[in-house]
Design an enzyme around this catalytic site. Structure first.
Site, mmCIF file in Angstrom:
data_model
loop_
_atom_site.group_PDB
_atom_site.id
_atom_site.type_symbol
_atom_site.label_atom_id
_atom_site.label_comp_id
_atom_site.label_asym_id
_atom_site.label_seq_id
_atom_site.Cartn_x
_atom_site.Cartn_y
_atom_site.Cartn_z
ATOM 1 N N LYS A 221 36.930 28.394 41.183
ATOM 2 C CA LYS A 221 37.052 27.859 39.818
ATOM 3 C C LYS A 221 37.020 26.346 39.807
ATOM 4 O O LYS A 221 36.503 25.744 38.876
ATOM 5 C CB LYS A 221 38.324 28.376 39.149
ATOM 6 N N LYS B 273 30.109 38.926 42.067
ATOM 7 C CA LYS B 273 30.889 39.799 41.175
ATOM 8 C C LYS B 273 30.397 39.721 39.725
ATOM 9 O O LYS B 273 30.096 38.638 39.243
ATOM 10 C CB LYS B 273 32.332 39.284 41.277
ATOM 11 N N LYS C 11 33.105 38.029 33.345
ATOM 12 C CA LYS C 11 33.150 37.862 31.894
ATOM 13 C C LYS C 11 32.334 36.670 31.436
ATOM 14 O O LYS C 11 31.796 36.646 30.363
ATOM 15 C CB LYS C 11 34.605 37.610 31.443
HETATM 16 P P1 TYM Z 1 40.570 38.927 35.364
HETATM 17 O O1 TYM Z 1 40.774 38.669 33.917
HETATM 18 O O2 TYM Z 1 39.618 38.077 36.100
HETATM 19 O O3 TYM Z 1 40.126 40.423 35.582
HETATM 20 C C1 TYM Z 1 40.854 41.506 35.009
HETATM 21 C C2 TYM Z 1 40.820 42.717 35.903
HETATM 22 O O4 TYM Z 1 39.475 43.157 36.105
HETATM 23 C C3 TYM Z 1 39.195 43.235 37.484
HETATM 24 N N1 TYM Z 1 37.778 42.841 37.675
HETATM 25 C C4 TYM Z 1 36.871 43.580 38.313
HETATM 26 N N2 TYM Z 1 36.955 44.773 38.931
HETATM 27 C C5 TYM Z 1 35.828 45.263 39.478
HETATM 28 N N3 TYM Z 1 34.631 44.608 39.462
HETATM 29 C C6 TYM Z 1 34.518 43.406 38.857
HETATM 30 N N4 TYM Z 1 33.339 42.776 38.827
HETATM 31 C C7 TYM Z 1 35.669 42.835 38.253
HETATM 32 N N5 TYM Z 1 35.888 41.681 37.584
HETATM 33 C C8 TYM Z 1 37.196 41.701 37.240
HETATM 34 C C9 TYM Z 1 40.136 42.250 38.148
HETATM 35 O O5 TYM Z 1 40.337 42.564 39.505
HETATM 36 C C10 TYM Z 1 41.383 42.435 37.312
HETATM 37 O O6 TYM Z 1 42.118 43.561 37.750
HETATM 38 N N6 TYM Z 1 44.567 36.963 37.584
HETATM 39 C C11 TYM Z 1 44.097 38.102 36.843
HETATM 40 C C12 TYM Z 1 44.909 38.366 35.596
HETATM 41 C C13 TYM Z 1 46.379 38.511 35.817
HETATM 42 C C14 TYM Z 1 47.044 39.626 36.369
HETATM 43 C C15 TYM Z 1 48.436 39.305 36.305
HETATM 44 C C16 TYM Z 1 46.618 40.813 36.932
HETATM 45 C C17 TYM Z 1 47.327 37.606 35.438
HETATM 46 N N7 TYM Z 1 48.558 38.084 35.727
HETATM 47 C C18 TYM Z 1 49.408 40.181 36.784
HETATM 48 C C19 TYM Z 1 47.605 41.685 37.408
HETATM 49 C C20 TYM Z 1 48.964 41.374 37.334
HETATM 50 C C21 TYM Z 1 42.666 37.844 36.412
HETATM 51 O O7 TYM Z 1 42.221 36.741 36.294
HETATM 52 O O8 TYM Z 1 41.981 38.962 36.121
#
Ligand code: TYM
Length: 337
Positions: free
Chosen positions: A115, A201, A204
């Site tokens: 990032k 990957k 979003k």
């Molecule tokens: P974020 O918003 O990037 O993604 C949300 C969830 O989606 C999963 N994910 C994917 N899984 C499979 N293939 C992909 N291409 C893919 N892209 C995203 C991520 O693994 C995630 O589970 N830091 C976290 C948010 C967060 C969080 C937490 C998660 C903040 N606090 C506490 C769990 C517990 C994040 O940025 O996810």
């Protein structure tokens, strides 16, 4: 919610649009857990502002995401659905945990490296500190499991390390302050790759509209994107991440959406080329998203209803989170509030 069931917690950043990766790696696996666990699912708006967000867009997106959570099957009566910024204990515990996290540990986080490479003009302290807030999110609820995709594994490891460090400093074996959580990563679908760039990957805020399938993409657009997905010059359908990242990704999508095993996919498409595989993947994704899309519009239109869900979720979440924060403060020797 009962105190006897194990707790799971997870969250998604309201940045960009929800993708098939978010669905297969996370949300789809959250839904069945409410039968056996107390479930807390958040929109992590505090995390989202580590990258600049347009306020009106952020607000709209939070409502869109919460409507999508519900449309995906997360019933607010069986899951605590809330926005991170509504529960003050998250930011408060993050401060405490900052003092139990080493700069060197945060420096090693690959998400921070990625990032900060993408946001050279805004490498802010929040971006660096991001995993500590995530640790606070999880530890506040005594979560035993955290259902996430593969990319969050490193953050979970840090959460565990910080929890263990704090327990060693302030808890006892019989009464640890924090529950040390385990990641719950699905066997298939934990890392869905981009359709145009299958070595990166699906995300979003991907580089091209056609690289990701968004949960609200109309069926014809999904079919078009899958048909244009990058594969390779061969014809053989087999799972090989190194030699065939595009085909392997399509196999993962098919398997994660339908439950079909890789062996069965290989057998079914043996000698048929990639066109048939792509058609099957497109149909499977369209089918899988149909019920989500059917419910979304109605849910999104009821803005007052969505806000009521979030308020109720914040109230239920705060009860648990505030109690944990007081336990932490007591362990630190702070005077009780
Ligand atoms: P974020 O918003 O990037 O993604 C949300 C969830 O989606 C999963 N994910 C994917 N899984 C499979 N293939 C992909 N291409 C893919 N892209 C995203 C991520 O693994 C995630 O589970 N830091 C976290 C948010 C967060 C969080 C937490 C998660 C903040 N606090 C506490 C769990 C517990 C994040 O940025 O996810």
């Amino acid at each position: 919610m009962t105190a006897t069931r194990p707790v799971v917690l997870s969250g998604i950043q309201p940045s960009g649009r929800l993708t098939l990766g978010n669905y297969l790696g996370a949300i789809k696996n959250w839904v069945p857990l409410s039968a056996t666990h107390d479930c807390y699912y958040m929109l992590v708006d505090l995390h989202a502002i580590t990258v600049r967000q347009e306020p009106a867009v952020l607000r709209d997106r939070c409502l869109e995401f919460i409507a999508l959570y519900i449309a995906c099957g997360l019933d607010p009566a069986r899951n605590v659905l809330f926005v991170q910024s509504h529960v003050a204990a998250h930011a408060r515990l993050a401060w405490v945990l900052n003092c139990y996290t080493q700069m060197g540990e945060l420096n090693r986080m690959t998400q921070f490296k990625d990032k900060s490479a993408k946001n050279v003009d805004n490498i802010n302290a929040g971006l660096f500190d991001y995993p500590v807030l995530m640790a606070a999110d999880i530890l506040l609820y005594d979560a035993t499991g955290v259902p996430v995709g593969d990319d969050q594994k490193q953050h979970l490891e840090l959460t565990r390390d910080v929890a263990i460090r704090f327990n060693n400093a302030h808890g006892s074996k019989q009464a640890p302050v924090f529950v040390v959580p385990e990641p719950m990563i699905p066997p298939v679908g934990a890392r869905i790759m981009g359709l145009q760039e299958p070595t990166a990957k699906m995300s979003k805020s991907g580089f091209a509209e056609t690289d990701a399938i968004y949960l609200l993409d109309p069926p014809d657009s999904i079919t078009r994107k899958v048909k244009r997905a990058v594969t390779d010059l061969g014809t053989e359908v087999r799972f090989d991440l190194k030699e065939k990242p595009g085909v392997s990704n399509l196999m993962s999508i098919l398997s994660a959406t339908t439950g079909e095993s890789f062996d069965s996919i290989v057998e079914r498409f043996n000698g048929q080329g990639y066109g048939k595989l792509k058609a099957a993947v497109a149909d499977a994704v369209v089918e899988c998203l149909k019920p989500v899309q059917a419910h979304y519009a109605e849910l999104r239109a009821d803005e007052a209803g969505l806000i009521a869900v979030l308020r109720d979720g914040a109230r239920r979440a705060s009860t648990v989170a505030d109690a944990t924060l007081q336990r932490v403060h007591a362990a630190l020797g702070f005077i009780p509030e």
